[in-house]
Structure formats: structure tokens, C-alpha cells
Design a protein around this motif. Structure first.
Motif, PDB file in Angstrom:
ATOM      1  N   GLU A  35       4.701  -7.357 -25.715  1.00 37.60           N
ATOM      2  CA  GLU A  35       5.733  -7.285 -24.680  1.00 37.60           C
ATOM      3  C   GLU A  35       7.116  -7.493 -25.291  1.00 37.60           C
ATOM      4  O   GLU A  35       7.262  -8.164 -26.290  1.00 37.60           O
ATOM      5  CB  GLU A  35       5.493  -8.395 -23.652  1.00 37.60           C
ATOM      6  CG  GLU A  35       4.170  -8.308 -22.953  1.00 37.60           C
ATOM      7  CD  GLU A  35       4.279  -7.564 -21.627  1.00 37.60           C
ATOM      8  OE1 GLU A  35       5.424  -7.323 -21.194  1.00 37.60           O
ATOM      9  OE2 GLU A  35       3.234  -7.236 -21.059  1.00 37.60           O
ATOM     10  N   LYS A  67      11.312 -11.566 -16.040  1.00 37.91           N
ATOM     11  CA  LYS A  67      10.580 -12.426 -16.962  1.00 37.91           C
ATOM     12  C   LYS A  67      10.114 -13.658 -16.198  1.00 37.91           C
ATOM     13  O   LYS A  67      10.916 -14.364 -15.597  1.00 37.91           O
ATOM     14  CB  LYS A  67      11.503 -12.829 -18.104  1.00 37.91           C
ATOM     15  CG  LYS A  67      10.875 -13.715 -19.134  1.00 37.91           C
ATOM     16  CD  LYS A  67      11.893 -14.006 -20.226  1.00 37.91           C
ATOM     17  CE  LYS A  67      11.358 -14.993 -21.239  1.00 37.91           C
ATOM     18  NZ  LYS A  67      12.389 -15.301 -22.244  1.00 37.91           N
ATOM     19  N   SER A  69       8.632 -17.217 -16.668  1.00 34.21           N
ATOM     20  CA  SER A  69       8.349 -18.257 -17.647  1.00 34.21           C
ATOM     21  C   SER A  69       7.626 -19.399 -16.962  1.00 34.21           C
ATOM     22  O   SER A  69       7.931 -19.726 -15.819  1.00 34.21           O
ATOM     23  CB  SER A  69       9.647 -18.808 -18.243  1.00 34.21           C
ATOM     24  OG  SER A  69      10.360 -17.784 -18.876  1.00 34.21           O
ATOM     25  N   GLU A  71       6.713 -23.393 -17.407  1.00 34.54           N
ATOM     26  CA  GLU A  71       6.961 -24.638 -18.145  1.00 34.54           C
ATOM     27  C   GLU A  71       6.127 -25.744 -17.542  1.00 34.54           C
ATOM     28  O   GLU A  71       5.888 -25.765 -16.348  1.00 34.54           O
ATOM     29  CB  GLU A  71       8.441 -25.035 -18.039  1.00 34.54           C
ATOM     30  CG  GLU A  71       9.362 -24.126 -18.826  1.00 34.54           C
ATOM     31  CD  GLU A  71      10.824 -24.489 -18.606  1.00 34.54           C
ATOM     32  OE1 GLU A  71      11.113 -25.514 -17.947  1.00 34.54           O
ATOM     33  OE2 GLU A  71      11.672 -23.732 -19.088  1.00 34.54           O
ATOM     34  N   GLY A  78      -1.309 -23.523 -16.159  1.00 37.58           N
ATOM     35  CA  GLY A  78      -0.999 -22.124 -16.363  1.00 37.58           C
ATOM     36  C   GLY A  78      -1.011 -21.480 -14.989  1.00 37.58           C
ATOM     37  O   GLY A  78      -1.332 -22.129 -14.009  1.00 37.58           O
ATOM     38  N   ILE A  88      -0.399 -16.448 -17.173  1.00 36.61           N
ATOM     39  CA  ILE A  88       0.601 -16.983 -18.102  1.00 36.61           C
ATOM     40  C   ILE A  88       0.337 -18.475 -18.316  1.00 36.61           C
ATOM     41  O   ILE A  88       0.237 -19.232 -17.357  1.00 36.61           O
ATOM     42  CB  ILE A  88       2.035 -16.793 -17.553  1.00 36.61           C
ATOM     43  CG1 ILE A  88       2.281 -15.338 -17.139  1.00 36.61           C
ATOM     44  CG2 ILE A  88       3.067 -17.232 -18.591  1.00 36.61           C
ATOM     45  CD1 ILE A  88       3.550 -15.127 -16.345  1.00 36.61           C
ATOM     46  N   GLN A  89       0.218 -18.879 -19.566  1.00 28.73           N
ATOM     47  CA  GLN A  89       0.021 -20.294 -19.873  1.00 28.73           C
ATOM     48  C   GLN A  89       1.379 -20.975 -19.983  1.00 28.73           C
ATOM     49  O   GLN A  89       2.386 -20.316 -20.256  1.00 28.73           O
ATOM     50  CB  GLN A  89      -0.731 -20.448 -21.198  1.00 28.73           C
ATOM     51  CG  GLN A  89      -2.103 -19.799 -21.200  1.00 28.73           C
ATOM     52  CD  GLN A  89      -2.928 -20.172 -19.994  1.00 28.73           C
ATOM     53  OE1 GLN A  89      -3.108 -21.335 -19.687  1.00 28.73           O
ATOM     54  NE2 GLN A  89      -3.408 -19.176 -19.264  1.00 28.73           N
ATOM     55  N   SER A  90       1.391 -22.290 -19.787  1.00 22.75           N
ATOM     56  CA  SER A  90       2.663 -22.995 -19.901  1.00 22.75           C
ATOM     57  C   SER A  90       3.189 -22.854 -21.326  1.00 22.75           C
ATOM     58  O   SER A  90       2.435 -22.858 -22.290  1.00 22.75           O
ATOM     59  CB  SER A  90       2.519 -24.454 -19.494  1.00 22.75           C
ATOM     60  OG  SER A  90       1.598 -25.085 -20.315  1.00 22.75           O
ATOM     61  N   GLY A  91       4.496 -22.664 -21.415  1.00 22.84           N
ATOM     62  CA  GLY A  91       5.127 -22.421 -22.707  1.00 22.84           C
ATOM     63  C   GLY A  91       5.253 -20.944 -23.010  1.00 22.84           C
ATOM     64  O   GLY A  91       5.921 -20.554 -23.957  1.00 22.84           O
ATOM     65  N   ASP A  92       4.620 -20.139 -22.164  1.00 17.31           N
ATOM     66  CA  ASP A  92       4.637 -18.695 -22.365  1.00 17.31           C
ATOM     67  C   ASP A  92       5.466 -18.002 -21.287  1.00 17.31           C
ATOM     68  O   ASP A  92       5.810 -18.600 -20.276  1.00 17.31           O
ATOM     69  CB  ASP A  92       3.216 -18.151 -22.280  1.00 17.31           C
ATOM     70  CG  ASP A  92       2.642 -17.913 -23.660  1.00 17.31           C
ATOM     71  OD1 ASP A  92       3.401 -18.020 -24.645  1.00 17.31           O
ATOM     72  OD2 ASP A  92       1.427 -17.628 -23.753  1.00 17.31           O
ATOM     73  N   ALA A  93       5.711 -16.732 -21.508  1.00 17.79           N
ATOM     74  CA  ALA A  93       6.418 -15.934 -20.507  1.00 17.79           C
ATOM     75  C   ALA A  93       5.880 -14.517 -20.556  1.00 17.79           C
ATOM     76  O   ALA A  93       5.310 -14.096 -21.564  1.00 17.79           O
ATOM     77  CB  ALA A  93       7.908 -15.934 -20.803  1.00 17.79           C
ATOM     78  N   GLU A  94       6.037 -13.826 -19.448  1.00 16.01           N
ATOM     79  CA  GLU A  94       5.621 -12.430 -19.415  1.00 16.01           C
ATOM     80  C   GLU A  94       6.616 -11.656 -18.560  1.00 16.01           C
ATOM     81  O   GLU A  94       7.126 -12.171 -17.571  1.00 16.01           O
ATOM     82  CB  GLU A  94       4.219 -12.326 -18.827  1.00 16.01           C
ATOM     83  CG  GLU A  94       3.633 -10.954 -19.044  1.00 16.01           C
ATOM     84  CD  GLU A  94       2.115 -10.935 -18.910  1.00 16.01           C
ATOM     85  OE1 GLU A  94       1.615  -9.956 -18.349  1.00 16.01           O
ATOM     86  OE2 GLU A  94       1.449 -11.884 -19.365  1.00 16.01           O
TER      87      GLU A  94
END
Ligand SMILES: [Cu+2]
Length: 126
Positions: A35, A67, A69, A71, A78, A88-94
Motif C-alpha cells: 500500500e 488512511k 490508523s 493506535e 486491532g 488493521i492491528q494497532s500501530g498499523d494503518a491502511e
């Protein structure tokens, strides 16, 4: 937390080894599906804690690359937006673009403890 990180790294190492063995002649394609978060026109941040999300709804404009995100303020969480197949897991973004207006419910998708089943919120697309 520590154990989990270690596990992830081990898994990543195994995947790398497998990828190296199995790549054959299409190694060039590796990473083509990554991505590009930089292309998002807007961003929302979903903050998860034990055991709630910081808002009851998050707004997204339809057709706009957004996006998302995630946190974590406490615990490990998640999100899973079932109707969109987005995880989406925490710490990630899509980056997602949703063309269909509506209300999309999402849940915490990590067994995070006693209040896990209460962790639910919505994304409103309009
Ligand atoms: Cu949870």
C-alpha cells in the motif's frame, strides 16, 4: 508484549526463508502489492484502550482515499471491519476508499481480555 514481538519476528524470519526458497523466477513481483499510505487525501485515527474505542463513530467521505490508523493506549487491540474485509492491528494503518455510503460496524479482533466483546464502534461513510 515482549513475547509477542519475539513471536512476530520469528514468524517474519520463517516467512523470509520460505519466500527466498520459493521465489524462483518471479522474485521481481515481491512487494508489488504494498500500500502507498502517502496517497491518502485524509486520515482518521482510531484510538483503542481497555476496553473501548475513543469515539462511537468515525467519519469518512465516500470515494476519498482515507488512511485509517489504529493506535493503542492500553492493552493490545486491532480492528476488523467485516463488511469491507479490512483488518488493521494497532500501530498499523491502511488506506481505504469506500464508495458506498453507509454505517460500517467494526470490532476489536484481538482477544484482549474481559471487556473484549464490548469493543465495537462504527465508521460512517457519507
Ligand atoms: Cu479485543
Amino acid at each position: 508484549m515482549f513475547k509477542k514481538t519475539w513471536l512476530m519476528m520469528t514468524l517474519a524470519a520463517i516467512m523470509l526463508v520460505l519466500a527466498a526458497c520459493g521465489s524462483g523466477n518471479n522474485a521481481e513481483e515481491t512487494g508489488s502489492a504494498v500500500e502507498e499510505p502517502a496517497t491518502a487525501a485524509s486520515e482518521i485515527v482510531i484510538k483503542a484502550s481497555n476496553w473501548e474505542f475513543d469515539q462511537a463513530e468515525y467519519k469518512i467521505k465516500k470515494g476519498e482515499a482515507t488512511k485509517i490508523s489504529v493506535e493503542t493506549k492500553s492493552g493490545i487491540h486491532g480492528i476488523l471491519i467485516e463488511d469491507l474485509g479490512v483488518k488493521i492491528q494497532s500501530g498499523d494503518a491502511e488506506v481505504v476508499t469506500i464508495n458506498e455510503p453507509g454505517t460500517y460496524t467494526f470490532f476489536c479482533n484481538i482477544q484482549c481480555g474481559a471487556g473484549h466483546s464490548k469493543m465495537k464502534s462504527t465508521i460512517v461513510v457519507e
